[in-house]
Design an enzyme around this catalytic site. Structure first.
Site, short mmCIF file in Angstrom:
data_model
loop_
_atom_site.label_atom_id
_atom_site.label_comp_id
_atom_site.label_asym_id
_atom_site.label_seq_id
_atom_site.Cartn_x
_atom_site.Cartn_y
_atom_site.Cartn_z
N SER A 11 0.85 -1.20 0.00
CA SER A 11 0.00 0.00 0.00
C SER A 11 0.88 1.24 0.00
CB SER A 11 -0.90 0.00 1.24
OG SER A 11 -1.57 1.25 1.36
N HIS A 12 0.29 2.37 -0.39
CA HIS A 12 0.98 3.65 -0.24
C HIS A 12 1.11 4.03 1.24
CE1 HIS A 12 0.30 3.93 -4.50
NE2 HIS A 12 0.91 5.10 -4.56
N SER A 13 0.28 3.43 2.08
CA SER A 13 0.25 3.78 3.51
C SER A 13 0.70 2.58 4.33
CB SER A 13 -1.18 4.17 3.89
OG SER A 13 -1.40 3.94 5.27
N GLY A 46 3.58 6.48 -0.06
CA GLY A 46 4.21 6.14 -1.34
C GLY A 46 4.57 4.67 -1.35
N ASP A 70 -2.72 -1.42 -3.65
CA ASP A 70 -3.83 -0.45 -3.63
C ASP A 70 -3.90 0.33 -4.95
OD1 ASP A 70 -1.66 1.20 -2.97
OD2 ASP A 70 -2.52 1.95 -1.10
#
Lengths: 130, 206
Positions: A11-13, A46, A70
């Site tokens: 994920s970016h998070s 990111g 994601d």
């Protein structure tokens, strides 16, 4: 547990990646290897190719690894990470076209039954087919 | 390989510094139609390239270009990392068996093909390819012309402006659909910044 497909969540998070991995472990149990990578190399939102490669290696199984992502950058960076793996591992990793949370839970459930990488991917991707 | 090592290092340094100087503008463009991280990501990647500049400059040209690609892949942290990274990795591969300046278009073309494959994207989709492809056409058609550098700069600059009326169908901007129209593409802009930096360095050395 090397006879089950491993699951990687990208994920970016970091919070989403970790939370998704927590959900998979609670809902599916600990038999399936689950690893995650969230955030960019500085810890912001990111993606991080080196971190994705580490996660793939952590979740490694001879039956292969299914990656759930994601948004677009996570997919592109995951594909890049797969290409940078050792040649003998590259063909045994797939990026699933599926929603990250539901896909990860469905893929891990399928993997826990000893299914092949293609079966694991197909089950996750059924979610996108509607 | 006829490119002098110090010229190559100057090229890379100027390109990196121009990206870093443009970071705020790239981020502002990306806030309009993307997720607002293009400038930050590119700055992080090219700062890493600057840090390694001496090591990069000490390699044979093909290895040096690949090292730039690998550095961007590992540090950018957005989709632009694999996209620009693939450009340099493929161009570096091409340089292992091709010569500059005569094979410049072929080397550049290898990089552009890798970007297209990585992004599964074509011309007209409001991406960096909308700058890279017209520049490749110029390199193919006008190789050896005395004003090639000027033509490349003009082509890249005009190509960025032409992304404004395009509707994005790839990347995050595609979520906006018709609302992406009217903004220039941040990736097209960063490609133009890099190409213009290379042009300026080569002109200064002529």
């Amino acid at each position: 547990m090397s006879d089950m497909v491993g699951i990687v969540i990208v994920s970016h998070s970091n919070d989403i990646a970790k939370g998704t991995a927590d959900m998979v472990r609670q809902m599916v149990g600990g038999e399936v290897k689950v690893a995650f990578c969230g955030g960019d190399p500085d810890g912001g939102l990111g993606t991080n190719v080196g971190g994705i490669m580490d996660a793939i290696n952590d979740a490694w199984s001879p039956k292969g690894v299914a990656i759930l992502v994601d948004l677009g950058g996570a997919e592109t960076n995951s594909e890049m990470a797969v290409e940078m793996l050792e040649p003998e591992r590259r063909g045994l990793v797939v990026v699933c076209n599926a929603p990250i949370v539901e896909g990860a839970v469905m893929a891990a459930t399928e993997a826990a039954g000893g299914s092949s990488l293609e079966q694991v991917r197909a089950v996750a991707e059924e979610l996108s087919a509607g | 390989m006829t490119l002098q090592s110090d010229t190559f290092k100057s090229l890379v340094k100027e390109a990196a510094e121009q990206i870093i100087a443009s970071a705020a503008e790239l981020t502002a463009l990306d806030q309009a139609i993307g997720d607002g991280d293009h400038g930050t990501n590119m700055r992080r990647g090219f700062q890493a390239v600057l840090t390694k500049l001496d090591t990069i400059g000490a390699q044979p040209l093909d290895e040096a270009v690949k090292m730039i690609g690998k550095t961007l892949v590992m540090t950018v942290g957005g989709a632009s990392g694999p996209l620009y990274g693939s450009f340099f990795l493929a161009a570096g591969d091409a340089l292992s068996h091709k010569k500059l300046p005569e094979d410049l278009a072929a080397v550049f073309g290898s990089g552009v093909a890798a970007v297209s494959a990585r992004g599964r994207s074509q011309a007209g989709e409001k991406t960096m390819l909308d700058v890279l492809l017209p520049v490749l056409d110029i390199l193919k058609a006008e190789a050896g012309r005395a004003d090639l550098i000027e033509r490349v700069r003009a082509t890249a600059t005009e190509a960025v402006a032409r992304t404004a009326p395009m509707q994005a169908t790839k990347g995050r901007a595609s979520f906006l659909g018709a609302r992406s129209v009217g903004h220039i593409d941040p990736g097209a802009k960063s490609s133009c910044v890099l190409l213009c930096a290379v042009c300026s360095t080569l002109e200064a050395r002529q």
